[in-house]
Design a protein around this motif. Structure first.
Motif, PDB file in Angstrom:
ATOM      1  N   TYR A 198       1.059  -1.265   0.014  1.00  0.00           N
ATOM      2  CA  TYR A 198      -0.030  -0.111   0.065  1.00  0.00           C
ATOM      3  C   TYR A 198       0.896   1.299  -0.031  1.00  0.00           C
ATOM      4  N   GLY A 199       0.406   2.276  -0.918  1.00  0.00           N
ATOM      5  CA  GLY A 199       1.243   3.490  -0.924  1.00  0.00           C
ATOM      6  C   GLY A 199       1.855   3.981   0.180  1.00  0.00           C
ATOM      7  N   GLY A 200       1.356   4.513   1.211  1.00  0.00           N
ATOM      8  CA  GLY A 200       2.409   5.162   2.237  1.00  0.00           C
ATOM      9  C   GLY A 200       3.402   4.230   2.991  1.00  0.00           C
ATOM     10  N   ASN A 201       3.163   2.783   2.839  1.00  0.00           N
ATOM     11  CA  ASN A 201       3.984   1.982   3.534  1.00  0.00           C
ATOM     12  C   ASN A 201       5.006   1.296   2.295  1.00  0.00           C
ATOM     13  N   ALA A 202       4.548   1.607   1.162  1.00  0.00           N
ATOM     14  CA  ALA A 202       5.503   0.828   0.050  1.00  0.00           C
ATOM     15  C   ALA A 202       6.178   1.871  -0.724  1.00  0.00           C
ATOM     16  N   LEU A 203       5.513   3.203  -1.159  1.00  0.00           N
ATOM     17  CA  LEU A 203       6.180   4.312  -1.859  1.00  0.00           C
ATOM     18  C   LEU A 203       6.891   4.758  -0.990  1.00  0.00           C
ATOM     19  N   LEU A 204       8.278   4.573  -1.007  1.00  0.00           N
ATOM     20  CA  LEU A 204       8.972   4.963   0.182  1.00  0.00           C
ATOM     21  C   LEU A 204       9.522   6.323   0.236  1.00  0.00           C
ATOM     22  N   GLY A 205       9.501   6.761  -1.133  1.00  0.00           N
ATOM     23  CA  GLY A 205       9.876   8.359  -1.421  1.00  0.00           C
ATOM     24  C   GLY A 205       8.926   9.347  -0.493  1.00  0.00           C
ATOM     25  N   LYS A 206       7.622   8.687  -0.319  1.00  0.00           N
ATOM     26  CA  LYS A 206       6.429   9.532   0.118  1.00  0.00           C
ATOM     27  C   LYS A 206       6.566   9.826   1.761  1.00  0.00           C
ATOM     28  N   LYS A 207       5.747   9.138   2.507  1.00  0.00           N
ATOM     29  CA  LYS A 207       5.839   9.254   3.922  1.00  0.00           C
ATOM     30  C   LYS A 207       6.964   9.077   4.525  1.00  0.00           C
ATOM     31  N   CYS A 208       7.736   7.791   4.184  1.00  0.00           N
ATOM     32  CA  CYS A 208       9.071   7.469   5.019  1.00  0.00           C
ATOM     33  C   CYS A 208      10.035   8.228   4.783  1.00  0.00           C
ATOM     34  N   HIS A 209      10.449   8.705   3.487  1.00  0.00           N
ATOM     35  CA  HIS A 209      11.428   9.447   3.161  1.00  0.00           C
ATOM     36  C   HIS A 209      11.318  11.050   3.373  1.00  0.00           C
ATOM     37  N   ALA A 210      10.311  11.531   2.620  1.00  0.00           N
ATOM     38  CA  ALA A 210       9.911  12.909   2.393  1.00  0.00           C
ATOM     39  C   ALA A 210       9.148  13.330   3.659  1.00  0.00           C
ATOM     40  N   LEU A 211       8.908  12.744   4.604  1.00  0.00           N
ATOM     41  CA  LEU A 211       8.293  13.058   6.003  1.00  0.00           C
ATOM     42  C   LEU A 211       9.365  12.648   7.119  1.00  0.00           C
ATOM     43  N   ARG A 212       9.264  11.380   7.333  1.00  0.00           N
ATOM     44  CA  ARG A 212       9.936  10.825   8.600  1.00  0.00           C
ATOM     45  C   ARG A 212      11.541  11.038   8.456  1.00  0.00           C
ATOM     46  N   ILE A 213      12.077  10.479   7.439  1.00  0.00           N
ATOM     47  CA  ILE A 213      13.611  10.665   7.522  1.00  0.00           C
ATOM     48  C   ILE A 213      13.748  12.169   7.225  1.00  0.00           C
ATOM     49  N   ALA A 214      13.214  12.970   6.417  1.00  0.00           N
ATOM     50  CA  ALA A 214      13.309  14.187   5.920  1.00  0.00           C
ATOM     51  C   ALA A 214      13.313  15.261   7.206  1.00  0.00           C
ATOM     52  N   SER A 215      12.029  14.970   8.099  1.00  0.00           N
ATOM     53  CA  SER A 215      12.033  15.814   9.228  1.00  0.00           C
ATOM     54  C   SER A 215      13.186  15.600  10.057  1.00  0.00           C
ATOM     55  N   PHE A 216      13.639  14.534  10.190  1.00  0.00           N
ATOM     56  CA  PHE A 216      14.950  14.328  11.018  1.00  0.00           C
ATOM     57  C   PHE A 216      16.141  15.102  10.374  1.00  0.00           C
ATOM     58  N   GLN A 217      16.406  14.932   9.237  1.00  0.00           N
ATOM     59  CA  GLN A 217      17.394  15.437   8.304  1.00  0.00           C
ATOM     60  C   GLN A 217      17.285  17.142   8.687  1.00  0.00           C
ATOM     61  N   ALA A 218      15.933  17.608   8.413  1.00  0.00           N
ATOM     62  CA  ALA A 218      15.824  18.988   8.173  1.00  0.00           C
ATOM     63  C   ALA A 218      16.226  19.654   9.796  1.00  0.00           C
ATOM     64  N   LYS A 219      15.805  18.931  10.606  1.00  0.00           N
ATOM     65  CA  LYS A 219      16.278  19.194  12.015  1.00  0.00           C
ATOM     66  C   LYS A 219      17.615  19.899  12.139  1.00  0.00           C
ATOM     67  N   SER A 220      18.333  18.744  11.714  1.00  0.00           N
ATOM     68  CA  SER A 220      19.917  19.020  12.029  1.00  0.00           C
ATOM     69  C   SER A 220      20.432  20.222  10.845  1.00  0.00           C
ATOM     70  N   GLU A 221      19.694  20.156   9.841  1.00  0.00           N
ATOM     71  CA  GLU A 221      20.120  21.295   8.361  1.00  0.00           C
ATOM     72  C   GLU A 221      19.430  22.541   8.713  1.00  0.00           C
ATOM     73  N   GLY A 222      18.273  22.509   9.267  1.00  0.00           N
ATOM     74  CA  GLY A 222      17.686  24.026   9.602  1.00  0.00           C
ATOM     75  C   GLY A 222      16.678  24.114   8.593  1.00  0.00           C
ATOM     76  N   TRP A 223      16.061  23.273   8.266  1.00  0.00           N
ATOM     77  CA  TRP A 223      14.834  23.317   7.385  1.00  0.00           C
ATOM     78  C   TRP A 223      13.650  22.560   7.962  1.00  0.00           C
ATOM     79  N   LEU A 224      12.480  22.468   7.388  1.00  0.00           N
ATOM     80  CA  LEU A 224      11.299  21.934   7.760  1.00  0.00           C
ATOM     81  C   LEU A 224      10.805  21.037   6.754  1.00  0.00           C
TER      82      LEU A 224
END
Ligand code: OXD
Ligand code: MN
Length: 586
Positions: A198-224
């Motif tokens: 299913y989408g959000g579980n399997a299209l990893l660019g979307k929720k997994c990367h662009a939100l969960r991993i990216a929010s973590f990256q964004a915190k250390s790099e100064g973005w949201l």
């Protein structure tokens, strides 16, 4: 094919050694590759051809009936220190999570093709964009990733140039809910997802990367990295303001992003431009404003409820070259869902339609389509520098209490408003529907780290030189005593956006209340709407006693984040609670 980037090639080799596929295919993102995948899926039954006269290039995918939504209880953030994941996430120790997942992946691709998907989230030449590689054994995932991301050779070239990428390993496995996990390792920029297509579980660019991993990256790099649509509002003078808005899943982000102005506005020359409908990455520019890109290239939208009345732009967008998932089908093989005219003959599971089995289309059935097909696709959607954000909007489904719109007095108050957001749950995730839950910044299922740290990161943007957007809260879902919605919503939401822009431009004065500024008499342009005075008053009313209870509930919620919750948010909550007490006493 292969990669000249040693770390990428080594990882692909390691995954192949673990999963033991019959074949490895490196995706180039070409049309020929897509056509070939579609042909193959038509043969295996993964895709079903829809009516090619009415819907050219459109196909239907039916998922396993037990695999129809995101699974928050099976989604984990695996930081080294449990505290860093926060009470807002499920946590597992990284070593244990890797061991668990690697045991599931062991030999899981035997006899199958392993696809290597290099992708870029954001315009391919944007400094705000970030890349990843998803390895999957699902051709359906490949086809969807091609629409949802910039996938293929150009992304691979950028990855090889930069030398860094998010690693996402996915297998549909046996589609057994007992053997299903979505694991994130933010410190390793790694995702492992098993057992769901299913989408959000399997299209990893979307929720997994662009939100969960990216929010973590964004915190250390100064973005949201936020769960927000981005929409441009052009006034009759040709000036465009960009608004970013966070609503929980299935609360109308796609509709707001593609809004059609009410007739009077259209006649006067108002236009709406769609930049994104689900995810927004923002960072401060040299002038102190926040600039945003949509990291996605397509829409993975909720089908039911999408109609000529609610979102004609979406209907035009999905009239061709679209993959539908779990919708129903009409007698002449057109996709169908609740809200459309016509009749279903086959339900989402492929059974003859029988209303006693429930809705014909699954309530979380989806369309996957390229953003470029949207009639209101913004000319700035590919701008590598992003668009400047004038206003940030938070909102949820609140049948009572919460006014149509109110404005934060400053950034810290706005962060509190976002943190305190609540909404009735929807079908986008498994679990009960229609229950009020707090969903700070609509990121409850997606923030890749402790909410306390996340709120602190938000607060940190308020610094000298910053020219931050104004922050608003909206509620399109207020109901009257008869249970009917009080506000017409959809295109008429532009009236509320216009007031916000008037506030940004200093044209509207507003009325101060203890919870923030609401439109004063006459400031909301309501001509052409059949709303009586009482309804408008109810929509803009601030019930001091009711809000005092709400503030107490917010206070309790904030306490659940313990010591990591920034003091400023407690102070804001106290300030408003006190203002309400004073107002009640007056
Ligand atoms: C989505 C969601 O798919 O939020 O966008 O569930
Ligand atoms: Mn979403």
């Amino acid at each position: 094919m292969s990669s000249k980037l040693e770390s990428l090639q080594r990882w692909v080799d390691e995954v192949a050694a673990l999963t033991r596929p019959a074949k490895i295919h490196w995706c180039d993102g070409s049309d020929a590759e897509y056509r070939q995948l579609v042909q193959q899926m038509l043969q295996t039954g993964d895709l079903i051809e829809l009516n090619q006269e009415t819907h050219p290039g459109c196909y239907l995918h039916r998922s396993s009936p037990s695999d129809v939504a995101r699974v928050e209880h099976l989604t984990f953030v695996c930081t080294r220190d449990e505290q860093d994941a926060g009470p807002n996430n499920h946590w597992m120790a990284p070593a244990a999570a890797h061991a668990k997942m690697d045991a599931l992946f062991d030999g899981c691709m035997e006899g199958r093709t392993m696809y290597v998907i290099p992708y870029c989230m954001g315009p391919i030449d944007s400094p705000l964009a970030r890349c990843g590689v998803e390895i999957t054994d699902s051709p359906y995932v490949v086809a969807n990733m091609r629409t949802m991301t910039r996938m293929g050779a150009a992304a691979q070239a950028r990855i090889e140039r930069e030398g860094t990428f998010v690693k996402g390993l996915h297998s549909t496995g046996e589609l057994d809910p007992e053997r299903r996990f979505i694991m994130h390792f933010p410190e390793e920029l790694t995702i492992k997802s098993y057992g769901s297509g299913y989408g959000g579980n399997a299209l990893l660019g979307k929720k997994c990367h662009a939100l969960r991993i990216a929010s973590f990256q964004a915190k250390s790099e100064g973005w949201l990295a936020e769960h927000m649509l981005i929409v441009g509002i052009e006034n009759p003078k040709g000036e465009t303001h960009y608004v970013a808005a966070a609503f929980p899943s299935a609360c109308g982000k796609t509709n707001l992003a593609m809004l059609i102005p009410p007739e009077g506005y259209r006649k006067n020359g108002w236009k709406v431009w769609t930049v994104g409908d689900d995810i927004c990455w923002m960072r401060p520019g040299a002038d102190g404003r926040l600039y945003a890109i949509n990291p996605e290239a397509g829409y993975f939208g909720v089908a039911p409820g999408t109609s000529d009345a609610t979102n004609p732009n979406a209907l035009t967008t999905i009239a061709r070259d679209t993959i539908f998932t779990n919708v129903a089908v009409t007698a002449d093989n057109q996709p169908w869902w609740e809200g459309l005219p016509g009749k279903p003959v086959t339900d989402w599971q492929g059974r003859p339609y029988d209303p006693s089995n429930g809705p014909a289309a699954h309530p979380n059935s989806r369309f996957t389509v390229s953003a470029r097909q949207c009639p209101t696709w913004s000319p700035r959607a590919e701008d590598s520098q992003g668009v400047p954000i004038s206003a940030i909007v938070f909102g949820g489904r609140r049948p009572s209490l919460v006014p149509l719109v109110f404005e934060a007095r400053d950034w810290a108050h706005g962060v509190l408003i976002g943190a305190a957001m609540g909404s009735e749950t929807t079908a986008a995730a498994t679990g009960a529907v229609g229950v009020l839950r707090r969903d700070s910044m609509a990121m409850k299922p997606f923030a890749g780290y402790h909410y306390g740290d996340y709120f602190r990161h938000w607060l940190s943007f308020d610094k000298p030189g910053a020219k931050l957007p104004k922050i608003f809260h909206v509620n399109w879902f207020r109901k009257g005593e008869d249970g009917r919605f009080l506000w017409p919503g959809y295109g008429d939401n532009l009236r509320v956006l216009e007031w916000m822009i008037d506030r940004v431009e200093g044209r509207a004065k507003g009325r101060q209340t203890p919870i923030g500024t609401v439109p004063s008499d006459g400031e909301l342009k309501l001509d052409g709407l059949a709303l009586d005075r009482r309804t408008v008053d109810t929509l803009l009313d601030v019930d001091h006693a009711g809000w005092s209870d709400e503030l107490a509930a917010i206070g309790e919620y904030l306490h659940s984040f313990g010591e990591r919750l920034p003091d400023e948010l407690h102070a804001e909550q106290q300030r408003i609670a006190n203002a309400l007490k004073t107002a009640e006493a007056a």
